[in-house]
Design a protein around this motif. Structure first.
Motif, PDB file in Angstrom:
ATOM      1  N   SER A 115     -11.411  -4.757  11.347  1.00 40.89           N
ATOM      2  CA  SER A 115     -11.194  -5.435  10.069  1.00 40.89           C
ATOM      3  C   SER A 115     -11.017  -6.933  10.198  1.00 40.89           C
ATOM      4  N   VAL A 128      -3.353  -8.963   4.373  1.00 42.96           N
ATOM      5  CA  VAL A 128      -4.300  -8.017   3.777  1.00 42.96           C
ATOM      6  C   VAL A 128      -5.379  -7.734   4.818  1.00 42.96           C
ATOM      7  N   LYS A 129      -5.678  -6.461   5.044  1.00 47.91           N
ATOM      8  CA  LYS A 129      -6.754  -6.075   5.956  1.00 47.91           C
ATOM      9  C   LYS A 129      -7.173  -4.648   5.641  1.00 47.91           C
ATOM     10  N   HIS A 130      -8.317  -4.248   6.202  1.00 50.75           N
ATOM     11  CA  HIS A 130      -8.788  -2.881   6.022  1.00 50.75           C
ATOM     12  C   HIS A 130      -7.832  -1.892   6.659  1.00 50.75           C
ATOM     13  N   GLU A 183      -8.903 -10.122   8.603  1.00 51.53           N
ATOM     14  CA  GLU A 183      -7.488 -10.194   8.223  1.00 51.53           C
ATOM     15  C   GLU A 183      -7.270 -11.462   7.410  1.00 51.53           C
ATOM     16  N   ILE A 229      -7.086  -0.237   2.097  1.00 52.93           N
ATOM     17  CA  ILE A 229      -6.704  -1.646   2.199  1.00 52.93           C
ATOM     18  C   ILE A 229      -5.204  -1.709   2.417  1.00 52.93           C
ATOM     19  N   GLN A 230      -4.802  -2.356   3.501  1.00 58.06           N
ATOM     20  CA  GLN A 230      -3.391  -2.525   3.828  1.00 58.06           C
ATOM     21  C   GLN A 230      -2.914  -3.855   3.260  1.00 58.06           C
ATOM     22  N   ARG A 231      -1.792  -3.850   2.535  1.00 59.75           N
ATOM     23  CA  ARG A 231      -1.238  -5.049   1.908  1.00 59.75           C
ATOM     24  C   ARG A 231       0.259  -5.047   2.156  1.00 59.75           C
ATOM     25  N   ASP A 263      -4.214   4.301   3.398  1.00 55.56           N
ATOM     26  CA  ASP A 263      -4.920   3.567   2.349  1.00 55.56           C
ATOM     27  C   ASP A 263      -6.020   2.690   2.947  1.00 55.56           C
ATOM     28  N   HIS A 308       0.855  -1.182   0.000  1.00 54.23           N
ATOM     29  CA  HIS A 308       0.000   0.000   0.000  1.00 54.23           C
ATOM     30  C   HIS A 308       0.898   1.241   0.000  1.00 54.23           C
TER      31      HIS A 308
END
Length: 158
Positions: free
Chosen positions: A57, A115-117, A59, A36-38, A34, A29
């Motif tokens: 969120s 990956v999470k919000h 996960e 969505i966190q990646r 952002d 990200h």
């Protein structure tokens, strides 16, 4: 375009092996804000991921290399389940918001993609398990030992 290849994973793992917390990450990200966190997270076997939850969120964890155990707890710290991720286990694991969990790295060179919000929020006190020792505590080695072997129905009493 962003990519991760075997050379990138090896470099990230080498960085983790030298880090005080035995972890290193590469964000995908662009900004912490952002939605969505990646990120790829290299975790060495002696790193301690304090049991926690994400109240905002779900996960998702994706094994990129190595192997992990995801340990899920109830509110009181009783192990509910263990999930092998990578190395002959599942490749993807998703948990709902508010799930107490920890992750144990089983092999050197293990990398997971998370990956999470977003936005990124440092874990607040209410999302760190009160029944688990804080990072740096003298009880961390006992907790790590517990995390490596704990079975459903057991609770840490270190």
């Amino acid at each position: 375009m962003l990519t991760l290849n075997q050379q990138d994973l090896a470099a990230l793992s080498a960085k983790a092996a030298c880090a005080p917390r035995l972890r290193a990450n590469q964000n995908f990200h662009a900004q912490l804000e952002d939605p969505i966190q990646r990120l790829a997270i290299a975790m060495e076997p002696d790193t301690y991921v304090r049991p926690h939850r994400h109240d905002h969120s779900w996960e998702m964890l994706i094994a990129l290399s190595g192997a992990f155990e995801v340990i899920v707890f109830d509110d009181a710290g009783v192990v509910q389940s263990r999930h092998r991720l990578g190395e002959d286990g599942a490749k993807v694991f998703e948990m709902p918001a508010n799930t107490w969990h920890s992750v144990v790295s089983l092999l050197p060179g293990s990398v997971v993609f998370e990956v999470k919000h977003g936005p990124y929020l440092p874990l607040q006190e209410q999302n760190l398990a009160a029944w688990s020792p804080a990072e740096g505590s003298e009880r961390v080695p006992a907790m790590l030992d517990f995390l490596r072997r704990a079975q459903p129905g057991q609770r840490f009493v270190g």
